[in-house]
Design a protein around this motif. Structure first.
Motif, PDB file in Angstrom:
ATOM      1  N   MET A  35     -12.809  22.785 -27.974  1.00 38.96           N
ATOM      2  CA  MET A  35     -11.904  23.482 -27.075  1.00 38.96           C
ATOM      3  C   MET A  35     -12.108  22.964 -25.656  1.00 38.96           C
ATOM      4  N   PRO A  36     -11.041  22.615 -24.961  1.00 42.62           N
ATOM      5  CA  PRO A  36     -11.196  22.051 -23.616  1.00 42.62           C
ATOM      6  C   PRO A  36     -11.698  23.088 -22.623  1.00 42.62           C
ATOM      7  N   GLU A  37     -12.461  22.594 -21.662  1.00 38.98           N
ATOM      8  CA  GLU A  37     -13.017  23.449 -20.619  1.00 38.98           C
ATOM      9  C   GLU A  37     -11.906  23.903 -19.681  1.00 38.98           C
ATOM     10  N   THR A  38     -11.919  25.182 -19.333  1.00 37.17           N
ATOM     11  CA  THR A  38     -10.935  25.722 -18.400  1.00 37.17           C
ATOM     12  C   THR A  38     -11.237  25.218 -16.998  1.00 37.17           C
ATOM     13  N   ARG A  39     -10.236  24.652 -16.357  1.00 37.90           N
ATOM     14  CA  ARG A  39     -10.368  24.199 -14.970  1.00 37.90           C
ATOM     15  C   ARG A  39      -9.127  24.632 -14.217  1.00 37.90           C
ATOM     16  N   LEU A  40      -9.358  25.221 -13.067  1.00 42.27           N
ATOM     17  CA  LEU A  40      -8.250  25.637 -12.220  1.00 42.27           C
ATOM     18  C   LEU A  40      -8.243  24.793 -10.958  1.00 42.27           C
ATOM     19  N   ASN A  41      -7.046  24.503 -10.458  1.00 43.40           N
ATOM     20  CA  ASN A  41      -6.983  23.830  -9.170  1.00 43.40           C
ATOM     21  C   ASN A  41      -7.082  24.879  -8.063  1.00 43.40           C
ATOM     22  N   PHE A  42      -7.066  24.431  -6.829  1.00 45.95           N
ATOM     23  CA  PHE A  42      -7.264  25.315  -5.674  1.00 45.95           C
ATOM     24  C   PHE A  42      -6.242  26.445  -5.655  1.00 45.95           C
ATOM     25  N   LYS A  43      -4.982  26.099  -5.817  1.00 46.13           N
ATOM     26  CA  LYS A  43      -3.910  27.093  -5.770  1.00 46.13           C
ATOM     27  C   LYS A  43      -4.042  28.101  -6.909  1.00 46.13           C
ATOM     28  N   GLU A  44      -4.356  27.613  -8.106  1.00 44.37           N
ATOM     29  CA  GLU A  44      -4.529  28.498  -9.264  1.00 44.37           C
ATOM     30  C   GLU A  44      -5.709  29.452  -9.062  1.00 44.37           C
ATOM     31  N   MET A  45      -6.777  28.935  -8.463  1.00 44.73           N
ATOM     32  CA  MET A  45      -7.962  29.760  -8.211  1.00 44.73           C
ATOM     33  C   MET A  45      -7.619  30.890  -7.238  1.00 44.73           C
ATOM     34  N   CYS A  46      -6.895  30.565  -6.178  1.00 45.97           N
ATOM     35  CA  CYS A  46      -6.478  31.597  -5.213  1.00 45.97           C
ATOM     36  C   CYS A  46      -5.633  32.659  -5.908  1.00 45.97           C
ATOM     37  N   ALA A  47      -4.701  32.231  -6.751  1.00 48.68           N
ATOM     38  CA  ALA A  47      -3.814  33.167  -7.438  1.00 48.68           C
ATOM     39  C   ALA A  47      -4.583  34.025  -8.441  1.00 48.68           C
ATOM     40  N   LYS A  48      -5.459  33.403  -9.218  1.00 49.11           N
ATOM     41  CA  LYS A  48      -6.201  34.139 -10.249  1.00 49.11           C
ATOM     42  C   LYS A  48      -7.031  35.264  -9.645  1.00 49.11           C
ATOM     43  N   PHE A  49      -7.662  35.005  -8.502  1.00 50.99           N
ATOM     44  CA  PHE A  49      -8.556  35.989  -7.899  1.00 50.99           C
ATOM     45  C   PHE A  49      -7.932  36.728  -6.723  1.00 50.99           C
ATOM     46  N   ASP A  50      -6.654  36.431  -6.449  1.00 52.44           N
ATOM     47  CA  ASP A  50      -5.931  37.098  -5.364  1.00 52.44           C
ATOM     48  C   ASP A  50      -6.691  37.003  -4.040  1.00 52.44           C
ATOM     49  N   VAL A  51      -7.087  35.787  -3.695  1.00 49.57           N
ATOM     50  CA  VAL A  51      -7.745  35.524  -2.418  1.00 49.57           C
ATOM     51  C   VAL A  51      -6.926  34.506  -1.643  1.00 49.57           C
ATOM     52  N   THR A  52      -7.108  34.500  -0.348  1.00 50.21           N
ATOM     53  CA  THR A  52      -6.398  33.541   0.488  1.00 50.21           C
ATOM     54  C   THR A  52      -7.085  32.178   0.413  1.00 50.21           C
ATOM     55  N   PRO A  53      -6.342  31.120   0.696  1.00 49.25           N
ATOM     56  CA  PRO A  53      -6.973  29.800   0.762  1.00 49.25           C
ATOM     57  C   PRO A  53      -8.137  29.775   1.750  1.00 49.25           C
ATOM     58  N   ARG A  54      -7.986  30.481   2.856  1.00 50.58           N
ATOM     59  CA  ARG A  54      -9.054  30.529   3.852  1.00 50.58           C
ATOM     60  C   ARG A  54     -10.330  31.130   3.259  1.00 50.58           C
ATOM     61  N   THR A  55     -10.192  32.214   2.492  1.00 50.72           N
ATOM     62  CA  THR A  55     -11.351  32.847   1.857  1.00 50.72           C
ATOM     63  C   THR A  55     -12.024  31.885   0.892  1.00 50.72           C
ATOM     64  N   LEU A  56     -11.231  31.232   0.064  1.00 47.08           N
ATOM     65  CA  LEU A  56     -11.797  30.308  -0.919  1.00 47.08           C
ATOM     66  C   LEU A  56     -12.521  29.149  -0.230  1.00 47.08           C
ATOM     67  N   ARG A  57     -11.911  28.609   0.817  1.00 47.32           N
ATOM     68  CA  ARG A  57     -12.576  27.523   1.563  1.00 47.32           C
ATOM     69  C   ARG A  57     -13.868  28.014   2.214  1.00 47.32           C
ATOM     70  N   TYR A  58     -13.871  29.251   2.718  1.00 49.57           N
ATOM     71  CA  TYR A  58     -15.065  29.811   3.340  1.00 49.57           C
ATOM     72  C   TYR A  58     -16.188  29.968   2.312  1.00 49.57           C
ATOM     73  N   TYR A  59     -15.862  30.449   1.129  1.00 45.55           N
ATOM     74  CA  TYR A  59     -16.875  30.592   0.078  1.00 45.55           C
ATOM     75  C   TYR A  59     -17.476  29.238  -0.281  1.00 45.55           C
ATOM     76  N   GLU A  60     -16.668  28.211  -0.225  1.00 44.79           N
ATOM     77  CA  GLU A  60     -17.195  26.857  -0.451  1.00 44.79           C
ATOM     78  C   GLU A  60     -18.077  26.431   0.722  1.00 44.79           C
ATOM     79  N   TYR A  61     -17.639  26.700   1.919  1.00 45.10           N
ATOM     80  CA  TYR A  61     -18.369  26.316   3.124  1.00 45.10           C
ATOM     81  C   TYR A  61     -19.769  26.921   3.152  1.00 45.10           C
TER      82      TYR A  61
END
Length: 122
Positions: free
Chosen positions: A1-27
């Motif tokens: 079974m292939p590993e689930t991978r989401l792109n940046f936009k999908e990740m924001c949508a799945k967790f209902d977070v802003t791009p800024r929040t996601l980038r901050y969590y990475e930072y």
């Protein structure tokens, strides 16, 4: 079974977070997505971490506490992480209980003042 991978936009949508929040969590190194050129991809590890991060935030934990807790798993394993979790949870429960007491007192005081004001104007 292939590993689930989401792109940046999908990740924001799945967790209902802003791009800024996601980038901050990475930072602040809560998340470390795979990079392919400029694209970011989030695998099962990052999805699980994001779930834990958002749950921790909902309970009122500081991001630094969450980061330290996640690092314990990587360096010391599950049991050490669970012991750290218990300490964090006990501390947070005490803080939330104190906040609850303060809110209840404020509600009682505000209700009394409101009722006095209403009675004074007839």
């Amino acid at each position: 079974m292939p590993e689930t991978r989401l792109n940046f936009k999908e990740m924001c949508a799945k967790f209902d977070v802003t791009p800024r929040t996601l980038r901050y969590y990475e930072y602040i190194e809560l998340l470390t997505p795979d990079r392919e050129g400029r694209a970011r991809f989030y695998g099962p590890r990052e999805l699980a971490r994001m779930t834990l991060i958002l749950r921790g935030r909902r309970f009122g934990f500081a991001l630094e506490d969450i980061r330290q807790w996640l690092l314990i798993y990587e360096h010391e394993g599950t049991e050490a992480q669970m012991r750290a979790w218990l300490k964090l949870a006990d501390k947070q429960l005490a803080e939330l209980t104190e906040q609850q007491t303060q809110i209840e007192e404020a509600i009682t005081e505000l209700q009394a003042l409101r009722d006095e004001t209403a009675a004074s104007i007839g």
